[in-house]
Design an enzyme around this catalytic site. Structure first.
Site, short mmCIF file in Angstrom:
data_model
loop_
_atom_site.label_atom_id
_atom_site.label_comp_id
_atom_site.label_asym_id
_atom_site.label_seq_id
_atom_site.Cartn_x
_atom_site.Cartn_y
_atom_site.Cartn_z
CB ILE A 14 -0.74 0.31 1.21
CG1 ILE A 14 -2.02 -0.65 0.92
CG2 ILE A 14 -1.40 1.36 0.82
CD1 ILE A 14 -2.96 -1.09 2.34
CG ASP A 59 12.89 1.86 13.95
OD1 ASP A 59 11.54 1.14 13.85
OD2 ASP A 59 13.78 1.36 15.51
CG ASN A 85 1.29 2.51 4.35
OD1 ASN A 85 0.15 1.99 4.54
ND2 ASN A 85 2.37 1.50 3.98
CE1 TYR A 152 -2.42 -5.08 10.63
CE2 TYR A 152 -5.27 -5.18 10.30
CZ TYR A 152 -3.60 -4.91 9.35
OH TYR A 152 -3.63 -4.14 8.81
CE LYS A 156 -3.06 -1.65 10.74
NZ LYS A 156 -2.26 0.02 10.40
CB VAL A 185 -4.96 -4.41 0.40
CG1 VAL A 185 -4.76 -3.50 -0.11
CG2 VAL A 185 -5.88 -3.66 1.16
CB THR A 187 -0.53 -6.24 -0.12
OG1 THR A 187 -1.04 -6.58 1.05
CG2 THR A 187 -1.46 -5.06 -0.50
#
Length: 256
Positions: A14, A59, A85, A152, A156, A185, A187
């Protein structure tokens, strides 16, 4: 006048699409990634090279590193926008998830957004630039019904809340802060997740992929460019009175 944006985690996926889309729209893009070579490669292939695109290893969990990039870009070009991102994921059943993975996920996905947002905002405030900050959250930041990604999901959800808190405090400086919430997505990260999820479900990657498409009303997997276009909108003057929003970009896979 060319505007300058820093994009983190832009060495692939992304982030790479965001960098390319913004370069097409006449932004000077500073491509950053923990993998400095990947960042250099992306920067070298961006369209509109006369804009003076650059790259830097970064980083995102390091306050000193983020501050150095933000200060350098602000000093040389002016820092108009920052896109946080960079993100990682691991898949485990909740009962089996190792705490080390939780720490890694939160460090990059949430602390990284905090660290970079703070560094960018400090430079924007110092220089009096009414800048724009966009964070990459996720559909998983709006619902917990996401299997094998508890850490995760937590990170988020945190990004969505942090985005709102930043927007509230930075509004007085003319800085807008929003996030995008992508869905399924296509990726390199998703390719890894397809393998992990297939093993955890006892099926195949193609089977998991079919489930994702079936869950998406628009009938296809999301492309990185779909996310990039939404980011470009939030960075544009068309979005100048939008702040604190978590923009769903998921083909209808989750509606709120």
């Amino acid at each position: 006048m060319t505007r300058t944006v820093v994009v983190t985690g832009a060495g692939s996926g992304i982030g790479r699409a965001i960098a390319s889309t913004l370069a097409h729209r006449d932004w000077r893009v500073v491509v950053t990634d923990v993998n400095g070579e990947a960042a250099r490669s992306v920067a070298a292939e961006l369209p509109n090279p006369s804009a003076g695109h650059e790259s830097a290893p970064l980083d995102v969990t390091s306050p000193d590193a983020a501050a150095a990039v933000a200060s350098d870009i602000a000093e040389r070009f002016g820092l108009d926008a920052w896109v946080s991102n960079a993100g990682i994921s691991f898949m485990h059943r909740f009962l089996d998830a190792p705490i080390e993975r939780f720490d890694q996920t939160m460090d990059v996905n949430l602390k990284g957004v905090f660290v970079c947002g703070q560094a960018a905002a400090r430079e924007m405030v110092r220089s009096g630039v009414p800048g724009v900050i966009v964070n990459t959250a996720s559909m998983a930041g709006k619902q917990g019904r996401v299997p094998f990604l508890a850490d995760y999901v937590a990170s988020k959800f945190g990004v969505v809340g942090l985005t709102q808190a930043m927007a509230y405090e930075l509004g007085e400086h003319g800085i807008t802060v929003n996030c995008v919430c992508p869905g399924f997505v296509e990726t390199p990260m998703q390719s890894r997740e397809l393998e992990w999820e297939a093993e955890l479900r006892g099926t195949t990657p193609d089977g998991v992929r079919a489930m994702m498409i079936a869950d998406t009303p628009l009938g296809r997997l999301e492309q990185a460019d779909d996310v990039a276009r939404a980011v470009a909108f939030l960075l544009s003057d068309d979005a100048r009175f939008i702040t604190g929003e978590a923009l769903a970009v998921n083909g209808g896979a989750y509606m709120d």
